[in-house]
Design a protein around this motif. Structure first.
Motif, PDB file in Angstrom:
ATOM      1  N   ALA A 198       0.840  -1.204   0.000  1.00 28.97           N
ATOM      2  CA  ALA A 198       0.000   0.000   0.000  1.00 28.97           C
ATOM      3  C   ALA A 198       0.869   1.246   0.000  1.00 28.97           C
ATOM      4  O   ALA A 198       0.591   2.220  -0.703  1.00 28.97           O
ATOM      5  N   VAL A 199       1.948   1.195   0.787  1.00 31.08           N
ATOM      6  CA  VAL A 199       2.821   2.362   0.885  1.00 31.08           C
ATOM      7  C   VAL A 199       3.599   2.548  -0.399  1.00 31.08           C
ATOM      8  O   VAL A 199       3.797   3.669  -0.872  1.00 31.08           O
ATOM      9  N   THR A 200       4.023   1.416  -1.004  1.00 31.52           N
ATOM     10  CA  THR A 200       4.769   1.525  -2.258  1.00 31.52           C
ATOM     11  C   THR A 200       3.926   2.192  -3.322  1.00 31.52           C
ATOM     12  O   THR A 200       4.394   3.079  -4.044  1.00 31.52           O
ATOM     13  N   SER A 201       2.650   1.785  -3.416  1.00 30.17           N
ATOM     14  CA  SER A 201       1.831   2.401  -4.462  1.00 30.17           C
ATOM     15  C   SER A 201       1.572   3.868  -4.139  1.00 30.17           C
ATOM     16  O   SER A 201       1.553   4.703  -5.049  1.00 30.17           O
ATOM     17  N   PHE A 202       1.407   4.182  -2.852  1.00 27.11           N
ATOM     18  CA  PHE A 202       1.226   5.595  -2.473  1.00 27.11           C
ATOM     19  C   PHE A 202       2.439   6.418  -2.879  1.00 27.11           C
ATOM     20  O   PHE A 202       2.320   7.488  -3.475  1.00 27.11           O
ATOM     21  N   LEU A 203       3.634   5.875  -2.557  1.00 26.08           N
ATOM     22  CA  LEU A 203       4.873   6.584  -2.879  1.00 26.08           C
ATOM     23  C   LEU A 203       5.008   6.795  -4.375  1.00 26.08           C
ATOM     24  O   LEU A 203       5.345   7.881  -4.833  1.00 26.08           O
ATOM     25  N   SER A 204       4.740   5.727  -5.147  1.00 26.03           N
ATOM     26  CA  SER A 204       5.064   5.812  -6.559  1.00 26.03           C
ATOM     27  C   SER A 204       4.062   6.656  -7.311  1.00 26.03           C
ATOM     28  O   SER A 204       4.407   7.229  -8.331  1.00 26.03           O
ATOM     29  N   VAL A 205       2.828   6.739  -6.842  1.00 26.77           N
ATOM     30  CA  VAL A 205       1.820   7.485  -7.592  1.00 26.77           C
ATOM     31  C   VAL A 205       1.571   8.863  -6.984  1.00 26.77           C
ATOM     32  O   VAL A 205       1.772   9.885  -7.632  1.00 26.77           O
ATOM     33  N   VAL A 206       1.162   8.875  -5.709  1.00 28.28           N
ATOM     34  CA  VAL A 206       0.694  10.132  -5.123  1.00 28.28           C
ATOM     35  C   VAL A 206       1.869  11.069  -4.848  1.00 28.28           C
ATOM     36  O   VAL A 206       1.847  12.244  -5.215  1.00 28.28           O
ATOM     37  N   SER A 207       2.930  10.524  -4.218  1.00 30.43           N
ATOM     38  CA  SER A 207       4.097  11.366  -3.925  1.00 30.43           C
ATOM     39  C   SER A 207       4.697  11.936  -5.195  1.00 30.43           C
ATOM     40  O   SER A 207       4.925  13.145  -5.315  1.00 30.43           O
ATOM     41  N   LYS A 208       4.936  11.036  -6.159  1.00 31.33           N
ATOM     42  CA  LYS A 208       5.556  11.453  -7.415  1.00 31.33           C
ATOM     43  C   LYS A 208       4.704  12.502  -8.100  1.00 31.33           C
ATOM     44  O   LYS A 208       5.211  13.541  -8.522  1.00 31.33           O
ATOM     45  N   GLY A 209       3.400  12.255  -8.185  1.00 33.82           N
ATOM     46  CA  GLY A 209       2.519  13.179  -8.891  1.00 33.82           C
ATOM     47  C   GLY A 209       2.534  14.556  -8.265  1.00 33.82           C
ATOM     48  O   GLY A 209       2.696  15.562  -8.959  1.00 33.82           O
ATOM     49  N   SER A 210       2.418  14.604  -6.927  1.00 32.05           N
ATOM     50  CA  SER A 210       2.330  15.920  -6.285  1.00 32.05           C
ATOM     51  C   SER A 210       3.632  16.683  -6.454  1.00 32.05           C
ATOM     52  O   SER A 210       3.620  17.891  -6.716  1.00 32.05           O
TER      53      SER A 210
END
Lengths: 465, 104
Positions: A229-241
């Motif tokens: 869950a954290v990996t997908s958060f990091l790769s999508v949400v963090s990167k995008g913002s």
């Protein structure tokens, strides 16, 4: 007062959900299943509410500003968080600290919202920290696993180091201009050597957060160690913002230095695409593979950013929207398989199609979209990014990017080949996918196909200017 | 006696910054690496205060920035130390050379 509520609506909603979770936690508490469904409904409402009352305006003496485009960017991030809460529900149900997990995740989301809206270096720094510190704590959520704590350690140290570098750059910028507000800095920039040094420090910090080569080394380790869950958060949400605020900083604050950062972006983009692709070729673990593929995708985002006009912004926002669906579908399938069988190697995926056709089709669709094969949305995302990057008529640059897409086809198709064509005597057991996860995977798959076919979505993003 | 000017303070803060970077890159003990990061942040604080006092005394932007940096640095250190304690429980060591499960 009324203006305050309409302009800050998305931040206030996320804050309200965080406080609700806090009260549930310190109160009697709830069962994991019912709490998870409650949070999912709230996140869905948060996403839907993002479509209404989007106005332009600023608050707190120009520290915070918002436009319909920024509201749309925030909405993409809310959508991604909602999809993550659906996709990882199997893992989330089992974890012992569900309210804390969502409190951390939503705090990070709140930080990202404020970061995208910031128009002042102070609030930018504060929200950047709010967006990274909780993620490091989340990376350590599998408390008993050695790899999880190692990944979290690498994450917190590299992010603390990069924010130190960022702050040094900001202090030099403050010293030479005497202000910390974006528009006033732009008016004061004169290209002196101290300002160039400050600019390099700032770009270095952004490169750390976006994992641009040569500052990408933490990415794969953190992705592999963290829970899915954290990996997908990091790769999508963090990167995008971070990509969104990077655009604002370059296009607005450093506009007078555009010749300099164009050259820098070209070099960084080529290095990022090439090294991300070459390292992805030899990965065996699916999480590391997706980590390097996300580094390569950031290289393509940089191609779009280098255009320095509104086409670049629209192309990046559109690409991030597609990237949310395709990357979350890939991570979602990997999460389901890792949760049920504990297998994370690409070799274990051999013959997956025989036993789990649904998962194989979704993963294949996601990988085709990431690679940029025409019927999927990923093709249109890459097309617009490269079109935007071609605005400066540096066609050799676009050619290098296109050649990189061919390299990336090799490793994406390697996984597809393993699933569909390779023989395996004892493939994985048929996995029973729970309805919620299935729904999320279907949403992702539909998104991958529909966003490319519905041309009004890109037109809508372009009209938000 | 000579009064210290802006350049003296900038020299000290730049030295502190690069000592911090050097320490972060060469030290192998996690707590020492964290201390190096604190050195970097404190050099930034010095920078802000010096710029505010000598160049832009009219407004208090730099001073406020420093206060926020001190607060955030404490929060960051708290999370980092919690993670290091957890790492020590699983690895029985806080040397980065021993945390090597994830490679290549």
């Amino acid at each position: 007062m009324n203006e305050f509520f309409t302009l800050m609506k998305s931040e206030l909603l996320v804050t309200a959900i965080i406080f609700l979770l806090l009260f549930i936690k310190i109160g009697k508490g709830m069962k994991n299943e019912s709490l998870l469904s409650l949070v999912q409904v709230l996140l869905l409402l948060n996403f839907i509410a993002g479509f209404f009352f989007n106005k332009t305006g600023n608050l707190f003496g120009d520290m915070f500003y918002t436009t319909p485009l920024i509201a749309f960017q925030k909405n993409i991030l809310s959508l991604a968080v909602y999809l993550i809460s659906l996709l990882c529900s199997d893992w989330l149900k089992k974890t012992g600290h569900l309210p804390e997990f969502f409190m951390l995740m939503l705090s990070a989301l709140l930080g990202m919202f404020l970061m995208i809206s910031s128009s002042n270096l102070l609030i930018f720094y504060l929200s950047l920290e709010l967006a990274t510190i909780p993620v490091a704590a989340m990376a350590n959520f599998d408390l008993e696993k050695k790899r999880s704590s190692e990944g979290a350690m690498k994450m917190i140290l590299s992010s603390a180091f990069s924010s130190g570098i960022l702050l040094f750059g900001i202090s030099l910028l403050y010293g030479t201009t005497g202000t910390i507000s974006f528009p006033e800095i732009t008016a004061q920039l004169d290209g002196s050597s101290v300002q160039i040094l400050a600019f390099i420090f700032l770009v270095t910090a952004f490169a750390f957060k976006l994992s641009i080569v040569p500052f990408h080394l933490w990415t794969a380790d953190v992705y592999e160690g963290s829970p899915m869950a954290v990996t997908s958060f990091l790769s999508v949400v963090s990167k995008g913002s971070v990509a969104f605020i990077f655009i604002t900083v370059l296009y607005k604050m450093f506009q007078p230095m555009q010749d300099m950062w164009y050259t820098l972006l070209v070099i960084l983009a080529i290095a990022t695409m090439l090294i991300g692709n070459l390292f992805a070729l030899r990965q065996q673990n699916i999480k590391r593979f997706l980590a390097f593929s996300s580094i390569a995708q950031v290289g393509f985002i940089l191609v779009g950013i280098s255009s320095n006009d509104y086409m670049g912004i629209a192309a990046v926002v559109y690409f991030v929207l597609i990237y949310v669906f395709s990357n979350l579908a890939a991570f979602g399938v990997a999460a389901v398989i890792a949760e049920h069988t504990g297998k994370e190697n690409i070799d274990d995926y051999k013959g997956l199609y025989k036993t789990n056709p649904f998962l194989s089709w979704i993963l294949a669709l996601a990988l085709f979209s990431l690679a940029g094969v025409p019927p999927t949305a990923g093709f249109f995302g890459k097309l617009f990014l490269l079109t935007a990057g071609g605005a400066k008529a540096a066609y050799w640059f676009i050619l290098v990017a296109a050649l990189n897409m061919i390299i990336s086809l090799y490793y994406y198709l390697r996984v597809v080949r393993a699933m569909f064509m390779d023989k395996n005597d004892n493939p994985m057991e048929p996995i029973k996918v729970s309805p919620v996860v299935k729904l999320a995977l279907v949403i992702c798959g539909a998104g991958i196909i529909m966003i490319g076919l519905l041309s009004w979505i890109f037109e809508y993003i372009k009209s938000l200017h | 006696m000579m009064q210290p000017g802006l350049y003296h303070i900038l020299f000290i803060s730049a030295a502190l910054f690069f000592i911090g970077v050097y320490g972060f890159l060469t030290r192998r003990n996690l707590i020492t690496m964290l201390m190096s990061i604190e050195l970097i942040l404190n050099s930034v604080n010095l920078n802000f205060i010096a710029f505010n006092k000598y160049l832009w005394p009219g407004k208090l932007d730099g001073l406020f920035f420093t206060l926020f940096i001190i607060a955030i640095a404490a929060a960051e250190a708290a999370v980092a130390i919690a993670i290091i304690i957890n790492l020590y429980r699983s690895h029985q060591s806080i040397d980065v050379e021993n945390a090597e499960d994830l490679k290549y």
